[in-house]
Structure formats: C-alpha cells, structure tokens
Motif scaffolding. Structure first.
Motif, PDB file in Angstrom:
ATOM      1  N   LEU A 146       6.348   4.718  11.778  1.00 34.60           N
ATOM      2  CA  LEU A 146       5.738   3.654  10.981  1.00 34.60           C
ATOM      3  C   LEU A 146       4.431   4.114  10.345  1.00 34.60           C
ATOM      4  O   LEU A 146       4.127   3.771   9.197  1.00 34.60           O
ATOM      5  CB  LEU A 146       5.482   2.423  11.862  1.00 34.60           C
ATOM      6  N   VAL A 147       3.656   4.896  11.097  1.00 35.75           N
ATOM      7  CA  VAL A 147       2.367   5.387  10.592  1.00 35.75           C
ATOM      8  C   VAL A 147       2.571   6.278   9.370  1.00 35.75           C
ATOM      9  O   VAL A 147       1.928   6.096   8.328  1.00 35.75           O
ATOM     10  CB  VAL A 147       1.608   6.155  11.700  1.00 35.75           C
ATOM     11  N   VAL A 148       3.470   7.249   9.485  1.00 34.21           N
ATOM     12  CA  VAL A 148       3.706   8.184   8.381  1.00 34.21           C
ATOM     13  C   VAL A 148       4.386   7.480   7.213  1.00 34.21           C
ATOM     14  O   VAL A 148       4.101   7.762   6.045  1.00 34.21           O
ATOM     15  CB  VAL A 148       4.554   9.385   8.861  1.00 34.21           C
ATOM     16  N   GLN A 149       5.279   6.560   7.524  1.00 38.63           N
ATOM     17  CA  GLN A 149       5.988   5.820   6.471  1.00 38.63           C
ATOM     18  C   GLN A 149       5.012   5.026   5.605  1.00 38.63           C
ATOM     19  O   GLN A 149       5.174   4.951   4.387  1.00 38.63           O
ATOM     20  CB  GLN A 149       7.011   4.874   7.112  1.00 38.63           C
ATOM     21  N   ASP A 150       3.985   4.449   6.237  1.00 37.49           N
ATOM     22  CA  ASP A 150       2.968   3.725   5.466  1.00 37.49           C
ATOM     23  C   ASP A 150       2.199   4.663   4.554  1.00 37.49           C
ATOM     24  O   ASP A 150       1.764   4.272   3.467  1.00 37.49           O
ATOM     25  CB  ASP A 150       1.999   3.013   6.418  1.00 37.49           C
ATOM     26  N   GLY A 151       2.008   5.901   4.988  1.00 41.62           N
ATOM     27  CA  GLY A 151       1.308   6.869   4.152  1.00 41.62           C
ATOM     28  C   GLY A 151       2.109   7.289   2.944  1.00 41.62           C
ATOM     29  O   GLY A 151       1.551   7.631   1.898  1.00 41.62           O
ATOM     30  N   LEU A 152       3.437   7.261   3.065  1.00 43.28           N
ATOM     31  CA  LEU A 152       4.298   7.721   1.968  1.00 43.28           C
ATOM     32  C   LEU A 152       4.815   6.590   1.088  1.00 43.28           C
ATOM     33  O   LEU A 152       5.574   6.847   0.157  1.00 43.28           O
ATOM     34  CB  LEU A 152       5.505   8.480   2.544  1.00 43.28           C
ATOM     35  N   LEU A 280      -2.558  13.082  16.294  1.00 37.47           N
ATOM     36  CA  LEU A 280      -2.283  12.266  15.116  1.00 37.47           C
ATOM     37  C   LEU A 280      -3.575  11.696  14.532  1.00 37.47           C
ATOM     38  O   LEU A 280      -3.768  11.672  13.312  1.00 37.47           O
ATOM     39  CB  LEU A 280      -1.321  11.134  15.477  1.00 37.47           C
ATOM     40  N   TYR A 281      -4.464  11.248  15.415  1.00 37.75           N
ATOM     41  CA  TYR A 281      -5.752  10.710  14.947  1.00 37.75           C
ATOM     42  C   TYR A 281      -6.541  11.782  14.190  1.00 37.75           C
ATOM     43  O   TYR A 281      -7.119  11.500  13.134  1.00 37.75           O
ATOM     44  CB  TYR A 281      -6.570  10.213  16.137  1.00 37.75           C
ATOM     45  N   CYS A 282      -6.558  13.002  14.718  1.00 33.45           N
ATOM     46  CA  CYS A 282      -7.281  14.094  14.052  1.00 33.45           C
ATOM     47  C   CYS A 282      -6.686  14.393  12.675  1.00 33.45           C
ATOM     48  O   CYS A 282      -7.423  14.611  11.707  1.00 33.45           O
ATOM     49  CB  CYS A 282      -7.244  15.347  14.915  1.00 33.45           C
ATOM     50  N   LEU A 283      -5.349  14.386  12.585  1.00 38.11           N
ATOM     51  CA  LEU A 283      -4.691  14.647  11.303  1.00 38.11           C
ATOM     52  C   LEU A 283      -5.018  13.565  10.272  1.00 38.11           C
ATOM     53  O   LEU A 283      -5.356  13.860   9.117  1.00 38.11           O
ATOM     54  CB  LEU A 283      -3.171  14.730  11.504  1.00 38.11           C
ATOM     55  N   VAL A 284      -4.914  12.312  10.704  1.00 38.55           N
ATOM     56  CA  VAL A 284      -5.176  11.190   9.797  1.00 38.55           C
ATOM     57  C   VAL A 284      -6.639  11.181   9.354  1.00 38.55           C
ATOM     58  O   VAL A 284      -6.947  10.964   8.175  1.00 38.55           O
ATOM     59  CB  VAL A 284      -4.804   9.858  10.478  1.00 38.55           C
ATOM     60  N   LYS A 285      -7.542  11.435  10.289  1.00 40.26           N
ATOM     61  CA  LYS A 285      -8.967  11.480   9.961  1.00 40.26           C
ATOM     62  C   LYS A 285      -9.254  12.584   8.954  1.00 40.26           C
ATOM     63  O   LYS A 285     -10.033  12.401   7.998  1.00 40.26           O
ATOM     64  CB  LYS A 285      -9.785  11.708  11.231  1.00 40.26           C
ATOM     65  N   GLY A 286      -8.624  13.743   9.140  1.00 42.95           N
ATOM     66  CA  GLY A 286      -8.797  14.851   8.202  1.00 42.95           C
ATOM     67  C   GLY A 286      -8.287  14.513   6.813  1.00 42.95           C
ATOM     68  O   GLY A 286      -8.892  14.906   5.803  1.00 42.95           O
ATOM     69  N   MET A 287      -7.158  13.780   6.743  1.00 42.10           N
ATOM     70  CA  MET A 287      -6.609  13.380   5.444  1.00 42.10           C
ATOM     71  C   MET A 287      -7.566  12.443   4.706  1.00 42.10           C
ATOM     72  O   MET A 287      -7.768  12.567   3.501  1.00 42.10           O
ATOM     73  CB  MET A 287      -5.253  12.698   5.643  1.00 42.10           C
ATOM     74  N   VAL A 288      -8.158  11.510   5.451  1.00 45.74           N
ATOM     75  CA  VAL A 288      -9.103  10.558   4.832  1.00 45.74           C
ATOM     76  C   VAL A 288     -10.309  11.299   4.260  1.00 45.74           C
ATOM     77  O   VAL A 288     -10.793  10.987   3.165  1.00 45.74           O
ATOM     78  CB  VAL A 288      -9.555   9.506   5.856  1.00 45.74           C
ATOM     79  N   GLU A 289     -10.789  12.312   4.984  1.00 41.67           N
ATOM     80  CA  GLU A 289     -11.965  13.070   4.542  1.00 41.67           C
ATOM     81  C   GLU A 289     -11.681  13.935   3.323  1.00 41.67           C
ATOM     82  O   GLU A 289     -12.592  14.220   2.544  1.00 41.67           O
ATOM     83  CB  GLU A 289     -12.471  13.941   5.695  1.00 41.67           C
ATOM     84  N   VAL A 290     -10.412  14.355   3.132  1.00 43.92           N
ATOM     85  CA  VAL A 290     -10.053  15.182   1.977  1.00 43.92           C
ATOM     86  C   VAL A 290     -10.218  14.408   0.677  1.00 43.92           C
ATOM     87  O   VAL A 290     -10.681  14.924  -0.340  1.00 43.92           O
ATOM     88  CB  VAL A 290      -8.611  15.708   2.115  1.00 43.92           C
ATOM     89  N   GLY A 291      -9.837  13.126   0.708  1.00 40.06           N
ATOM     90  CA  GLY A 291      -9.940  12.290  -0.476  1.00 40.06           C
ATOM     91  C   GLY A 291      -8.769  12.491  -1.431  1.00 40.06           C
ATOM     92  O   GLY A 291      -7.789  13.184  -1.123  1.00 40.06           O
ATOM     93  N   LYS A 302      -4.127   5.405   8.681  1.00 40.19           N
ATOM     94  CA  LYS A 302      -5.174   5.011   9.629  1.00 40.19           C
ATOM     95  C   LYS A 302      -5.096   3.519   9.947  1.00 40.19           C
ATOM     96  O   LYS A 302      -5.289   3.102  11.096  1.00 40.19           O
ATOM     97  CB  LYS A 302      -6.547   5.356   9.057  1.00 40.19           C
ATOM     98  N   THR A 303      -4.791   2.718   8.929  1.00 47.03           N
ATOM     99  CA  THR A 303      -4.658   1.267   9.138  1.00 47.03           C
ATOM    100  C   THR A 303      -3.527   0.967  10.108  1.00 47.03           C
ATOM    101  O   THR A 303      -3.673   0.147  11.034  1.00 47.03           O
ATOM    102  CB  THR A 303      -4.397   0.559   7.800  1.00 47.03           C
ATOM    103  N   LYS A 304      -2.389   1.625   9.914  1.00 44.57           N
ATOM    104  CA  LYS A 304      -1.247   1.409  10.806  1.00 44.57           C
ATOM    105  C   LYS A 304      -1.533   1.973  12.194  1.00 44.57           C
ATOM    106  O   LYS A 304      -1.141   1.382  13.213  1.00 44.57           O
ATOM    107  CB  LYS A 304       0.009   2.059  10.217  1.00 44.57           C
ATOM    108  N   PHE A 305      -2.210   3.109  12.258  1.00 43.04           N
ATOM    109  CA  PHE A 305      -2.558   3.733  13.541  1.00 43.04           C
ATOM    110  C   PHE A 305      -3.412   2.787  14.375  1.00 43.04           C
ATOM    111  O   PHE A 305      -3.169   2.586  15.566  1.00 43.04           O
ATOM    112  CB  PHE A 305      -3.312   5.046  13.282  1.00 43.04           C
TER     113      PHE A 305
END
Length: 467
Positions: A146-152, A280-291, A302-305
């Motif tokens: 569900l987390v990854v699906q929301d990202g895509l 998973l938290y580290c990966l999602v946090k890194g994605m947010v920081e990339v922009g 992150k919202t779904k997480f």
C-alpha cells in the motif's frame, strides 16, 4: 451374501483395489514415481484430504459445492458422497482454536470486526487476556504494498510512455516476433520476456520497467520504423525518459527486494519485520529529501507509512518482540532506531512501552508455566533432643536460604528473571545464515519459559488464508 456381486449392498464392502501409491510426498505439484499397492475406499479419509486441499490451496469452503468439482469426483471416485460445505467446517471445528497465538490478515475493515469477535471468543474459552492483545497481526507485506502503491499512483510521463510502447509491441504477434528478431540481431541476451504491468500492483510495474530497460536499444531502433512512429507519436520515450525510468527501477528494486525478503516461507521472517519497517522509513525519508518527482512520490509514501506505522500505540507490539528475541539484536539498536523514526520526544516513551509490554507477556508465560507444575509442600525441619537417631536431617541450609530470599524480596529486592538474564548477555555475532529457532532450541534448557515465548512470537506468519 456380502460377497455376492448381485447383492446391492456388496458395493459397501471394504474390498481392496489395486492402485499406484506414491513413494514419497508430492514435490513441486508433480507426483513421484509410484509402486503398486492396494487401496480401500474410505469416506472419512477422503474428506480429511479434501480439507487439507482447502487449506493448502487456500480455497473457499464453497469449493466443494461447485459443479466442476462434483463432476470431477463423479468420474474420479463415484462412491465419494459430496455433501454440503458444512462437512469440511465441522471437520475444521474438531481441530479447535483454543491455542491460537496470532492471526495475520490484510487491512480490510471487516477483518477488524472478525478479530474483535475472535478475541472475545478465545477469552471466554479461557485464553489469557494479555496474549489476546497481540492476536490481530496486520500483514507487513500488504502494508508495504500500500505504501509503495501510493507513491506510484501519480506516475510521471516517462513511466506512461514506456507502458505505451510495451503495450504496442505486445498487442500484435507479428510485432512481438519482429521485436524478438531485432533483439537477436542486436545481440541482446533475452533473460526475461517483455511484460505489461497491472496498474494496481506496483511490483508488476517494477518488473515491466525492468524488462523494458533490458530492451532499451531495441525500442530505440524501432524509432526508424514508420508504423511505430505513426502509431505512437509523442508516446515514444526519449533518452531522458529512459534515464528517469532507470533511476525509478533502482529505487523500486529496494522495495521489491524488501518484499521478497519478508515474504519468504522457507525461514523465519518475523524477526526482520522491525528492521524492514526501519529500512522503509529511511528510504522514504531519503526520497522526500531528494525533491522533484521522487520527492512527491516520497511524500505520498510517507503519508501512508505514518497511517500504519507512525504510532506504536496502533501497532502490534509483536513486531518489536520478535526483533528483541533475535539474539543478534536484542535491545542493542532499538533505542536508536526509535529515536530516528519517531524523534527523541516520542521515541523514548515508545521504547519504554515495548520493553514493559514484553515483560508483562513474559510474566504471563511464567504464570502459565508455574501453574502446570504441581507445587511441592514444604516440610518443616524439626529437631528433637531425645536421641540422635530421631533427628530429622532435612536441608536446613536450603531452608535458611529460602527464608533469606523471601526477606530480600519483601524488602524490595528483585529476582532476576530469564528475560533479564537473556537481555543482560551480549548479542550473538552477525551470521549470514542464522537458524534463530535452532538457537532457541539449543538454549531452551537455560531459558525454558522464554524459549516457549520466543518460538510462539517468531512463528508469526507473514500472511494467512483469506476466507
């Protein structure tokens, strides 16, 4: 009369029939070489096998009522009486549900209602109220999906372009043959076939993009084809699109590998759940920081997480217990992981709650274990001064020590439990192939109660049969 073939009841005799019996059990769905033997019809035995099939193949109870199944049985074994679906259910009821430790299901709201009902039932049957707190386990792999699906869900144009060219090639056998011939001519090793994704399954999108990248040169060569260009027009991916897809595939591979790792059925996975959530938290946090586009994906994830794993109060604490009961981790890293994920303000109370809950569960197991052992009445030491032969020797030192222990406990001293001893010892050195259940089996003599708790916690499956 029983053996007479004209007797209508003769078919009920248990006469043996010749058959080929499997030498070993089924392997990979294929029967092994059999040897000739005898077979006797047994209604109950066939019914039990039918129930096993329903469990193994994850079939609904109503499968037995299907027309196709009844036609099959009429040919394969005409003497078998196909009853209603109540028969398999009655057979299931014999097994009993009094010793259920946890049930892992997906996140459907109906499962919340079902688990609430089951908790009340188990408690009414005498199950511990402490253990019932942890009965309902949400499927980790399903939440990850569900987390990854929301990202895509808001895929960029590059993914859509690749999807269109893959669909164009696969929609025609002639185009697909031409595509494969061109791949051979370009000396591209065809490790995987070109596949189209299912939008609701992110892992299929990953596999589609991964296979398309393998044939990037083939797609680029097709751009010189007039029909290819006229049919797709602006949907043909350019160099920057392929570069964007390549970066996305590298990112999705982390999530894909994580799903495979926690979904394996050949070894214990519950002790890796918290590590997977932390990763998973580290990966999602890194994605947010990339922009950019990746940052937007990261924010959705992150919202779904945070909906499922943003608050320890809403999580099944078995996720953390299993990690603590891994002798390679224990409590070595958990405080830091909590502070990293939830911040120091929330991390410390969350951590304290987990440790206290584990101690409570261990005490419940200790109480259950002590109640099964009959208590030995203490014999008072009596000394008579009449004669030496009448002195009751007993164990005065043992009695004295027990009195001292009792006084120490009453004065506020605390006896060290198995859990305290386990946590006070150093962690086991990291091993690539570590048999965690084997470790607890070896150490069961030192930690009899804790090893029982560990085996129950570590045996939590990643998912279960959906009704």
């Amino acid at each position: 009369m029983v053996s007479c073939l004209k007797n209508p009841h003769s078919k009920e005799t248990r006469q043996s029939l010749l058959t080929f019996q499997a030498v070993t059990s089924l392997t990979d769905g294929q029967p092994t070489v059999g040897e000739i033997g005898t077979w006797v019809f047994n209604q109950e035995s066939i019914m039990r096998t039918l129930v096993e099939m329903i469990i193994i193949d994850e079939l609904p109870f109503r499968f037995e009522e299907g027309i196709g199944f009844r036609r099959f049985i009429a040919i394969a074994c005409p003497r078998f009486i196909v009853s209603s679906s109540q028969s398999p259910r009655k057979l299931f009821a014999r097994v009993g549900l009094r010793d259920v430790f946890s049930v892992t299901v997906d996140n459907a709201s109906s499962n919340d209602t079902a688990m609430g009902f089951l908790k009340k039932k188990l408690v009414s049957w005498g199950s511990s109220t402490v253990r019932e707190k942890y009965l309902h386990m949400r499927c980790i792999a399903h939440i990850l999906n569900l987390v990854v699906q929301d990202g895509l869900k808001d895929c960029d144009s590059s993914v859509k372009k690749v999807r269109e060219v893959v669909r164009y090639v696969r929609n025609s056998p002639a185009r697909l043959k031409k595509f494969k011939d061109l791949a051979d001519w370009l000396s591209i090793e065809q490790r995987s076939s070109l596949c189209l994704d299912v939008p609701t399954r992110w892992n299929s999108t990953y596999l589609m993009l991964q296979s398309a990248l393998t044939y990037q040169k083939v797609f680029e060569s097709l751009e010189s084809d007039c029909s290819f260009k006229s049919n797709l027009g602006n949907s043909i991916p350019d160099f920057m699109d392929w570069k964007s897809v390549g970066s996305l595939v590298q990112l999705l591979k982390c999530f894909y590998d994580m799903t495979i790792r926690i979904s394996d059925s050949l070894y214990v996975t519950s002790n890796t759940f918290f590590t997977g959530i932390s990763d998973l938290y580290c990966l999602v946090k890194g994605m947010v920081e990339v922009g950019g586009a990746v940052g937007v994906m990261g924010k959705n994830m992150k919202t779904k997480f945070e909906k499922y794993w943003g608050d320890v109060e809403k999580m099944n604490l078995m996720i953390f217990f299993a990690n603590i009961l891994d002798p390679r981790d224990k409590l070595e890293y958990m405080p830091t992981q909590f502070n990293h994920m939830y911040g120091e303000e929330k991390g410390k109370p969350f951590y304290d709650k987990v440790v206290a809950a584990l101690a409570e569960l261990f005490d419940d197991y200790s109480t259950s274990a002590s109640s099964t052992v009959s208590s030995v009445p203490s014999v008072p030491v009596s000394v008579q001064a009449t004669s030496a032969s009448s002195v009751s020797v007993g164990k005065p030192q043992h009695f004295l020590k027990s009195q001292i222990k009792k006084q120490r406990l009453e004065s506020g001293g605390k006896k060290q439990t198995e859990l305290d001893m386990y946590l006070s010892e150093g962690i086991v050195e990291e091993e690539e192939y570590f048999d965690i259940l084997g470790w607890w089996k070896i150490n069961s003599a030192r930690f009899p109660v804790l090893s029982k708790l560990a085996r129950d916690v570590l045996a939590i499956p990643i998912s279960t049969v959906a009704s």
